[in-house]
Scaffold this motif. Structure first.
Motif, short mmCIF file in Angstrom:
data_model
loop_
_atom_site.label_atom_id
_atom_site.label_comp_id
_atom_site.label_asym_id
_atom_site.label_seq_id
_atom_site.Cartn_x
_atom_site.Cartn_y
_atom_site.Cartn_z
N ASP A 15 0.86 -1.41 -0.10
CA ASP A 15 0.12 -0.05 0.04
C ASP A 15 1.13 1.05 -0.16
N PRO A 16 0.45 2.55 -0.18
CA PRO A 16 1.02 3.56 -0.48
C PRO A 16 1.95 4.01 1.15
N LEU A 17 1.77 3.37 2.17
CA LEU A 17 2.41 3.50 3.24
C LEU A 17 3.50 2.52 3.72
N GLY A 18 3.66 1.47 2.61
CA GLY A 18 4.64 0.52 2.49
C GLY A 18 4.03 -0.58 3.32
N GLY A 19 2.73 -0.68 3.88
CA GLY A 19 2.40 -1.96 4.27
C GLY A 19 1.75 -3.11 3.33
N ARG A 20 1.64 -4.19 3.61
CA ARG A 20 1.28 -5.21 2.74
C ARG A 20 -0.06 -5.52 2.92
N TYR A 21 -0.56 -6.03 1.91
CA TYR A 21 -2.02 -6.50 1.72
C TYR A 21 -2.33 -7.56 0.68
N VAL A 22 -3.36 -8.36 0.79
CA VAL A 22 -3.62 -9.51 -0.23
C VAL A 22 -4.79 -8.98 -1.42
N LEU A 23 -4.32 -9.06 -2.54
CA LEU A 23 -5.51 -8.66 -3.44
C LEU A 23 -6.01 -9.96 -4.00
N TYR A 24 -7.39 -10.25 -3.74
CA TYR A 24 -7.86 -11.70 -4.11
C TYR A 24 -8.18 -11.49 -5.76
N SER A 25 -8.10 -12.45 -6.63
CA SER A 25 -8.82 -12.70 -7.82
C SER A 25 -10.03 -13.48 -7.83
N VAL A 26 -11.10 -12.78 -8.03
CA VAL A 26 -12.32 -13.64 -7.71
C VAL A 26 -13.05 -13.92 -9.15
N LEU A 28 -15.76 -16.03 -11.73
CA LEU A 28 -17.23 -16.32 -11.63
C LEU A 28 -17.41 -17.05 -12.86
N ASP A 29 -17.75 -18.36 -12.88
CA ASP A 29 -18.08 -19.16 -13.91
C ASP A 29 -16.99 -19.54 -14.75
N GLY A 30 -15.54 -19.69 -13.86
CA GLY A 30 -14.41 -19.65 -14.48
C GLY A 30 -13.71 -18.54 -15.33
N TYR A 31 -14.22 -17.30 -15.12
CA TYR A 31 -13.54 -16.24 -15.68
C TYR A 31 -13.26 -15.24 -14.79
N LEU A 32 -12.31 -14.34 -14.73
CA LEU A 32 -11.94 -13.48 -13.89
C LEU A 32 -13.15 -12.32 -13.84
N PHE A 33 -13.62 -12.16 -12.60
CA PHE A 33 -14.83 -11.40 -12.35
C PHE A 33 -14.22 -9.96 -11.74
N CYS A 34 -13.47 -10.21 -10.78
CA CYS A 34 -12.81 -8.85 -10.07
C CYS A 34 -11.62 -9.26 -9.43
N ARG A 35 -10.81 -8.28 -8.74
CA ARG A 35 -9.95 -8.35 -7.87
C ARG A 35 -10.48 -7.30 -6.36
N VAL A 36 -10.01 -8.04 -5.57
CA VAL A 36 -10.71 -7.07 -4.36
C VAL A 36 -9.90 -7.36 -3.05
N ARG A 37 -9.89 -6.51 -2.22
CA ARG A 37 -9.07 -6.63 -1.00
C ARG A 37 -9.96 -7.37 0.00
N TYR A 38 -9.65 -7.86 1.32
CA TYR A 38 -10.44 -8.34 2.12
C TYR A 38 -11.09 -7.21 2.90
N LYS A 103 -20.81 -3.87 -8.88
CA LYS A 103 -20.79 -3.04 -9.99
C LYS A 103 -19.14 -2.28 -9.89
N PHE A 104 -19.06 -1.64 -8.65
CA PHE A 104 -17.73 -0.99 -8.30
C PHE A 104 -16.62 -1.81 -8.57
N VAL A 105 -16.75 -3.06 -7.99
CA VAL A 105 -15.10 -3.70 -8.16
C VAL A 105 -15.15 -4.30 -9.65
N GLN A 106 -15.97 -4.51 -10.20
CA GLN A 106 -15.92 -4.85 -11.63
C GLN A 106 -15.40 -3.82 -12.09
N LEU A 107 -15.79 -2.54 -12.38
CA LEU A 107 -15.40 -1.52 -13.16
C LEU A 107 -13.82 -0.93 -12.55
#
Length: 440
Positions: A15-26, A28-38, A103-107
């Motif tokens: 992240d901008p402050l140097g911390g780490r986070y995990v980005l999950y690739s979600v 749906l029906d076998g195709y990339l739907f979105c990437r989202v944080r916990y 809708k937001f996470v897809q865009l």
């Protein structure tokens, strides 16, 4: 019924402050739907919980200390379970909180802003209908716009769907997936990994007798007629020579109603035909062509000696099925960061007092699973007509209908089985996951 959500890919980010986070690739029906944080999913869960209370499935807890590898894997599993289970409630699926977040996470995932755009909708007869939409319009909204454009009754929208279709060589078409109501067709089309893709309008039911429900609407009649003609031309449906001659005569007369009546007598009419694939019957590596419809799975298998054998599985013989990712990670630094979509669908069936498994290797495994679900759903509706005293929710037959049925007849559970293996590449975890439909 649960949706085919999974999280086979995740990546550590700074992240901008140097911390780490995990980005999950979600997916749906076998195709990339979105990437989202916990943290995004957690805030979404809190919003949903304020409206729906304890109806929500459990959400994985927040950790205040660094996670171990086993804790990270457990969280991934729990997030998958949450996404699958949260889609069971049809009231939640239609809520603004649910839809607006997705809708937001897809865009956001594909860096697409909300704006006016033109989207071509492919019809079964080969024509394209351009419609003016917003890039943030859901598949449900786009279907409403298309139906208004062609004069299709709003009451019949539940019998049709939008599909992502890839156009191959020699004019052949491959249906990649059905777009669910909250997917954004504009985004799905732009993010599709295959070339020459279009958004197509097709009927979405497996029981050919449902044609009769649509014939009073001229636009609906025209759509299912065009699809019947196309399916016969593509040899998805297989008329006899005598049937073909009668159908050609009716087509010249433009007698659409009679054409459909005769089509319903044609072998494999109304079936979904999958692309050629491989299976493990009667031995591994055999080629197969699958057609699905009328409560059966029809497999034309090419044997090692190039002879063919047809095997038919009635749905009342199928106990459960599961879909498994077999892919490896592709393009670790590219925009998709996705999996090679090698998929396996296996189903367990009854044969002489034992329950063997039939394994199919196909990129259309999730589409096949959706077809099997649809057949189960339509069977529920038929049972509802015979037994109006018991009640069960059947969300897929129409958008807002509740049917009554004896609950002991059919059950559907969708879940991930324990992880089979794990591939680590740089900071990316690629996990092979399995979705199972059991006790059908």
């Amino acid at each position: 019924m649960k949706m085919h959500f999974c999280i086979p890919v995740s990546q550590q980010r700074l992240d901008p402050l140097g911390g780490r986070y995990v980005l999950y690739s979600v997916y749906l029906d076998g195709y990339l739907f979105c990437r989202v944080r916990y943290s995004q999913l957690r805030r979404w869960n809190e919003q949903l919980r304020r409206v729906f209370g304890n109806c929500l499935p459990p959400f994985p807890p927040k950790y205040y200390l660094a996670m171990t590898t086993s804790m990270a894997d457990e969280r991934r599993d729990q997030l998958e379970q949450y996404l699958q289970n949260v889609t069971v409630d049809p009231n939640m699926l239609r809520s603004d909180i649910f839809i607006d977040f997705l809708k937001f996470v897809q865009l956001d995932t594909f860096s697409i802003t909300t704006k006016t755009a033109s989207l071509d909708i492919f019809l079964p007869d080969g024509r394209n209908i351009p419609v003016e939409i917003l890039t943030s319009d859901t598949a449900e909204r786009v279907l409403e716009v298309v139906s208004h454009r062609i004069g299709l009754s709003q009451e019949l929208l539940g019998y049709f769907g939008l599909f992502l279709i890839r156009f191959c060589k020699e004019g052949k078409q491959s249906v990649m997936k059905k777009l669910v109501d909250f997917e954004l067709p504009y985004v799905s089309l732009r993010s599709a990994e295959a070339e020459n893709c279009r958004v197509g309008l097709r009927k979405w039911y497996m029981d050919p007798s449902l044609d009769s429900v649509l014939t009073d609407c001229p636009a609906a009649l025209q759509l299912i007629y065009m699809q019947a003609v196309q399916d016969i031309e593509k040899e998805w449906a297989k008329p006899t020579q005598a049937q073909r001659q009668k159908l050609q005569a009716l087509q010249k007369e433009d007698n659409q109603t009679k054409f459909l009546e005769l089509s319903r007598e044609v072998r494999h009419y109304g079936y979904w035909r999958l692309d050629p694939c491989t299976c493990d019957y009667p031995q591994p590596g055999c080629g197969a062509v699958l057609s699905v419809g009328k409560d059966e799975i029809s497999c034309c298998i090419t044997l090692p000696d190039n002879q063919t054998q047809e095997v038919i599985f009635q749905m009342n013989r199928v106990k459960r099925w599961q879909v498994t990712f077999l892919g490896t990670l592709l393009d670790t630094d590219g925009p998709q960061r996705t999996l090679n979509q090698n998929l396996e669908l296996r189903f367990q069936f009854s044969e002489e007092n034992h329950w063997p498994w039939f394994v199919i290797y196909t990129k259309q495994a999730f589409l096949l699973s959706s077809c099997l679900k649809k057949m189960i759903s339509e069977k529920m509706v038929k049972l509802a007509a015979k037994n109006p005293e018991m009640q069960i929710e059947v969300p897929e037959q129409g958008n807002h209908k509740k049917h009554r049925v004896q609950q002991s007849q059919q059950k559907d559970f969708s879940r991930f089985l324990p992880r089979k293996s794990k591939i680590e590449m740089a900071n990316v975890d690629c996990v092979l996951g399995t979705i199972e439909e059991e006790d059908l």
